[in-house]
Design a protein around this motif. Sequence first.
Motif, PDB file in Angstrom:
ATOM      1  N   LEU A   8       0.820  -1.210   0.000  1.00  0.00           N
ATOM      2  CA  LEU A   8       0.000   0.000   0.000  1.00  0.00           C
ATOM      3  C   LEU A   8       0.856   1.264   0.000  1.00  0.00           C
ATOM      4  O   LEU A   8       1.868   1.332   0.700  1.00  0.00           O
ATOM      5  CB  LEU A   8      -0.919   0.021   1.230  1.00  0.00           C
ATOM      6  CG  LEU A   8      -1.977  -1.075   1.283  1.00  0.00           C
ATOM      7  CD1 LEU A   8      -2.734  -1.005   2.609  1.00  0.00           C
ATOM      8  CD2 LEU A   8      -2.942  -0.952   0.116  1.00  0.00           C
ATOM      9  N   ARG A   9       0.404   2.243  -0.777  1.00  0.00           N
ATOM     10  CA  ARG A   9       1.076   3.546  -0.766  1.00  0.00           C
ATOM     11  C   ARG A   9       0.842   4.214   0.575  1.00  0.00           C
ATOM     12  O   ARG A   9      -0.256   4.148   1.124  1.00  0.00           O
ATOM     13  CB  ARG A   9       0.505   4.455  -1.865  1.00  0.00           C
ATOM     14  CG  ARG A   9       1.026   4.204  -3.230  1.00  0.00           C
ATOM     15  CD  ARG A   9       0.559   5.240  -4.258  1.00  0.00           C
ATOM     16  NE  ARG A   9      -0.885   5.541  -4.182  1.00  0.00           N
ATOM     17  CZ  ARG A   9      -1.396   6.699  -3.758  1.00  0.00           C
ATOM     18  NH1 ARG A   9      -0.611   7.683  -3.378  1.00  0.00           N
ATOM     19  NH2 ARG A   9      -2.703   6.881  -3.725  1.00  0.00           N
ATOM     20  N   LEU A  64      -3.805   6.468  10.330  1.00  0.00           N
ATOM     21  CA  LEU A  64      -4.581   5.363  10.888  1.00  0.00           C
ATOM     22  C   LEU A  64      -3.699   4.159  11.218  1.00  0.00           C
ATOM     23  O   LEU A  64      -3.901   3.501  12.244  1.00  0.00           O
ATOM     24  CB  LEU A  64      -5.717   4.982   9.939  1.00  0.00           C
ATOM     25  CG  LEU A  64      -6.772   6.080   9.748  1.00  0.00           C
ATOM     26  CD1 LEU A  64      -7.786   5.671   8.686  1.00  0.00           C
ATOM     27  CD2 LEU A  64      -7.458   6.426  11.056  1.00  0.00           C
ATOM     28  N   ALA A  65      -2.712   3.883  10.389  1.00  0.00           N
ATOM     29  CA  ALA A  65      -1.783   2.782  10.668  1.00  0.00           C
ATOM     30  C   ALA A  65      -0.975   3.062  11.927  1.00  0.00           C
ATOM     31  O   ALA A  65      -0.686   2.144  12.700  1.00  0.00           O
ATOM     32  CB  ALA A  65      -0.865   2.547   9.477  1.00  0.00           C
ATOM     33  N   THR A  66      -0.624   4.320  12.157  1.00  0.00           N
ATOM     34  CA  THR A  66       0.102   4.673  13.377  1.00  0.00           C
ATOM     35  C   THR A  66      -0.732   4.344  14.603  1.00  0.00           C
ATOM     36  O   THR A  66      -0.224   3.807  15.591  1.00  0.00           O
ATOM     37  CB  THR A  66       0.493   6.165  13.360  1.00  0.00           C
ATOM     38  OG1 THR A  66       1.368   6.392  12.255  1.00  0.00           O
ATOM     39  CG2 THR A  66       1.187   6.578  14.648  1.00  0.00           C
ATOM     40  N   ASN A  95     -13.086   2.872   4.632  1.00  0.00           N
ATOM     41  CA  ASN A  95     -12.398   2.543   3.374  1.00  0.00           C
ATOM     42  C   ASN A  95     -10.953   2.113   3.625  1.00  0.00           C
ATOM     43  O   ASN A  95     -10.445   1.195   2.967  1.00  0.00           O
ATOM     44  CB  ASN A  95     -12.444   3.733   2.415  1.00  0.00           C
ATOM     45  CG  ASN A  95     -13.837   3.990   1.890  1.00  0.00           C
ATOM     46  OD1 ASN A  95     -14.683   3.107   1.856  1.00  0.00           O
ATOM     47  ND2 ASN A  95     -14.096   5.231   1.494  1.00  0.00           N
ATOM     48  N   THR A  96     -10.293   2.765   4.561  1.00  0.00           N
ATOM     49  CA  THR A  96      -8.904   2.431   4.863  1.00  0.00           C
ATOM     50  C   THR A  96      -8.814   1.063   5.526  1.00  0.00           C
ATOM     51  O   THR A  96      -7.931   0.259   5.191  1.00  0.00           O
ATOM     52  CB  THR A  96      -8.270   3.526   5.736  1.00  0.00           C
ATOM     53  OG1 THR A  96      -8.372   4.779   5.052  1.00  0.00           O
ATOM     54  CG2 THR A  96      -6.808   3.225   6.028  1.00  0.00           C
ATOM     55  N   CYS A 141      -7.524  -4.712   5.090  1.00  0.00           N
ATOM     56  CA  CYS A 141      -7.979  -6.112   5.018  1.00  0.00           C
ATOM     57  C   CYS A 141      -7.633  -6.726   3.669  1.00  0.00           C
ATOM     58  O   CYS A 141      -7.080  -7.823   3.596  1.00  0.00           O
ATOM     59  CB  CYS A 141      -9.490  -6.198   5.239  1.00  0.00           C
ATOM     60  SG  CYS A 141     -10.018  -6.010   6.938  1.00  0.00           S
ATOM     61  N   ASP A 142      -7.952  -6.006   2.605  1.00  0.00           N
ATOM     62  CA  ASP A 142      -7.686  -6.506   1.249  1.00  0.00           C
ATOM     63  C   ASP A 142      -6.196  -6.753   1.024  1.00  0.00           C
ATOM     64  O   ASP A 142      -5.823  -7.651   0.261  1.00  0.00           O
ATOM     65  CB  ASP A 142      -8.216  -5.533   0.190  1.00  0.00           C
ATOM     66  CG  ASP A 142      -9.742  -5.472   0.153  1.00  0.00           C
ATOM     67  OD1 ASP A 142     -10.401  -6.355   0.746  1.00  0.00           O
ATOM     68  OD2 ASP A 142     -10.273  -4.523  -0.462  1.00  0.00           O
ATOM     69  N   ALA A 143      -5.354  -5.971   1.704  1.00  0.00           N
ATOM     70  CA  ALA A 143      -3.900  -6.123   1.572  1.00  0.00           C
ATOM     71  C   ALA A 143      -3.348  -7.209   2.493  1.00  0.00           C
ATOM     72  O   ALA A 143      -2.147  -7.490   2.468  1.00  0.00           O
ATOM     73  CB  ALA A 143      -3.214  -4.784   1.866  1.00  0.00           C
TER      74      ALA A 143
END
Length: 148
Positions: free
Chosen positions: A26-27, A35-37, A71-72, A77-79
Amino acid sequence: MGNVAQTDEARIVAARVRAWLGAGGLRPTRQRLSLATLLVGDGRDRHVTAEGLFGAAQDAGEAVSLATVYNTLKAFCDAGLIHEITVDGARSYFDTRLDDHPHFFWEDTAKLTDAPAEDLEIARLPQAPEGAEISRVDVVIRVRPKAR
């Protein structure tokens, strides 16, 4: 001295988050990074709802909408970076721990926690329908406080 430690910690978190996003291909957009943080920045596993993550983002001063959070999380999940655990038709939790393990769902607090995998034994699964394969088995054990 404190600022140096904070800067070092920020670099460690940023590297962890970028590596995590990179592992999923993912970019690193601004929203994904923020959000990842919140999800994996401290290196600990967690279970979150979209609404809970949205609240944490607001508390952290991040400008993201609830739709962006949904969406994120779907993109994560998709990744293959997180798993979605559906507890009932109306509520999903997102788990950063990817190995096979069961969960306790606490009915009184609507909290999802890990259950000890070594205590669970599944002896046999049914055959998947023709043309399909089993991709994953989610075990959610509903618990509540004992009546007094």
